[in-house]
Scaffold this motif. Structure first.
Motif, PDB file in Angstrom:
ATOM      1  N   UNK A  74       0.829  -1.201   0.000  1.00 54.47           N
ATOM      2  CA  UNK A  74       0.000   0.000   0.000  1.00 54.47           C
ATOM      3  C   UNK A  74       0.862   1.250   0.000  1.00 54.47           C
ATOM      4  N   UNK A  75       1.912   1.262   0.823  1.00 56.04           N
ATOM      5  CA  UNK A  75       2.805   2.414   0.867  1.00 56.04           C
ATOM      6  C   UNK A  75       3.512   2.635  -0.450  1.00 56.04           C
ATOM      7  N   UNK A  76       3.958   1.540  -1.090  1.00 56.92           N
ATOM      8  CA  UNK A  76       4.657   1.670  -2.373  1.00 56.92           C
ATOM      9  C   UNK A  76       3.741   2.259  -3.440  1.00 56.92           C
ATOM     10  N   UNK A 106      -4.313   0.926  -9.686  1.00 56.21           N
ATOM     11  CA  UNK A 106      -5.261   0.661  -8.595  1.00 56.21           C
ATOM     12  C   UNK A 106      -5.752  -0.779  -8.656  1.00 56.21           C
ATOM     13  N   UNK A 107      -6.075  -1.265  -9.867  1.00 57.39           N
ATOM     14  CA  UNK A 107      -6.542  -2.645 -10.019  1.00 57.39           C
ATOM     15  C   UNK A 107      -5.430  -3.624  -9.644  1.00 57.39           C
ATOM     16  N   UNK A 108      -4.205  -3.319 -10.087  1.00 57.86           N
ATOM     17  CA  UNK A 108      -3.077  -4.182  -9.741  1.00 57.86           C
ATOM     18  C   UNK A 108      -2.845  -4.233  -8.244  1.00 57.86           C
ATOM     19  N   UNK A 109      -2.925  -3.067  -7.583  1.00 57.52           N
ATOM     20  CA  UNK A 109      -2.762  -3.039  -6.125  1.00 57.52           C
ATOM     21  C   UNK A 109      -3.861  -3.841  -5.441  1.00 57.52           C
ATOM     22  N   UNK A 110      -5.086  -3.757  -5.962  1.00 60.77           N
ATOM     23  CA  UNK A 110      -6.198  -4.483  -5.347  1.00 60.77           C
ATOM     24  C   UNK A 110      -5.949  -5.994  -5.367  1.00 60.77           C
ATOM     25  N   UNK A 111      -5.528  -6.515  -6.525  1.00 59.66           N
ATOM     26  CA  UNK A 111      -5.309  -7.962  -6.633  1.00 59.66           C
ATOM     27  C   UNK A 111      -4.081  -8.403  -5.837  1.00 59.66           C
ATOM     28  N   UNK A 112      -3.029  -7.576  -5.821  1.00 61.25           N
ATOM     29  CA  UNK A 112      -1.844  -7.927  -5.032  1.00 61.25           C
ATOM     30  C   UNK A 112      -2.179  -7.946  -3.546  1.00 61.25           C
ATOM     31  N   UNK A 113      -2.925  -6.932  -3.099  1.00 59.20           N
ATOM     32  CA  UNK A 113      -3.305  -6.853  -1.691  1.00 59.20           C
ATOM     33  C   UNK A 113      -4.234  -7.997  -1.308  1.00 59.20           C
TER      34      UNK A 113
END
Length: 268
Positions: free
Chosen positions: A190-192, A248-255
């Protein structure tokens, strides 16, 4: 009987999102206008997107922007993670509160003040304005963001996990790499990504510390917009907006994947 789930708050949210996104979709719509203006839509065209990709100077600026964003995000994430860990394990409340306050002040401070401060600092230090000055500035304002994103995950972590690891003979380095960092991984991601989006989006600070021969997308778009309305700006802004959505979509799936329980992953 099924109760009606519609609430007045839903209408309020729809209105708020419509106000926020309507100008963006208006800009995107006219980026395909063959008429060359935003007054009347005359026909569909890819002409202005072609202009963006044929502009060598603009492509170099795009490359500079992403290099700055990726480097500053990676460096600020490393520094911010260790900074958050250091703040979390300070036992005295007064020093911890002071450090958190100083960290939060940097987040809420106006970008104009931060940019002017960096300009004065680099001038006094003799650092030439350009790639280095922009990179250092982006690292500086991204570190507090990473700290804020990582600290909640550290506060959620139970101290019994660390005690159990030490009882099993784990060294301090093993506790850090095999217990703490895996646990706070969602906060690190999230920070990155927050640092990455802030770096890509920043204008005020970058405007102060950029020099001749070096620019970023935000500064370039501002400079071109002052020269007059050009739909190539709309096309460029549309591409940036779509790229942000992909982030945003990439962060959602990674998270989502990193938050999945370990047992479920093993069964899968």
């Amino acid at each position: 009987m099924r109760k009606n789930s519609w609430k007045p708050s839903n209408l309020y949210l729809i209105v708020v999102f419509a106000i926020l996104y309507a100008p963006i979709f208006y800009l995107m719509f006219y980026s395909f206008n063959s008429g060359g203006s935003m007054r009347e839509f005359e026909g569909f065209t890819w002409e202005f997107y072609g202009e963006v990709f044929q502009d060598t100077r603009l492509l170099i600026i795009v490359l500079n922007t992403f290099i700055i964003a990726l480097l500053s995000s990676a460096i600020s994430t490393i520094i911010g993670v260790f900074g958050a860990i250091a703040i979390h394990y300070i036992r005295s409340n007064r020093p911890k509160g002071t450090l958190l306050t100083l960290n939060n002040v940097l987040i809420v401070s106006p970008d104009v003040i931060i940019g002017a401060s960096f300009l004065i600092l680099f001038t006094i230090a003799g650092i030439q304005l350009g790639f280095v000055s922009v990179l250092l500035s982006h690292i500086a304002f991204s570190i507090p963001i990473v700290v804020i994103m990582v600290l909640p995950k550290l506060q959620e972590m139970s101290g019994t996990l660390l005690d159990a690891a030490r009882d099993l003979g784990a060294s301090s380095w093993e506790v850090l790499t095999r217990v703490i960092l895996p646990y706070i991984k969602p906060g690190i991601f999230a920070g990155f990504f927050m640092a990455l989006t802030y770096s890509l989006d920043d204008f005020a600070v970058t405007f102060f510390v950029t020099g001749n021969g070096f620019s970023t997308l935000s500064v370039e778009i501002y400079s071109r917009a002052r020269q007059g309305v050009s739909l190539s700006i709309n096309a460029l802004s549309t591409l940036i907006f779509l790229f942000t959505i992909l982030l945003v979509i990439g962060y959602y799936f990674i998270n989502r994947r990193s938050s999945r329980p370990a047992g479920r992953e093993e069964r899968a």
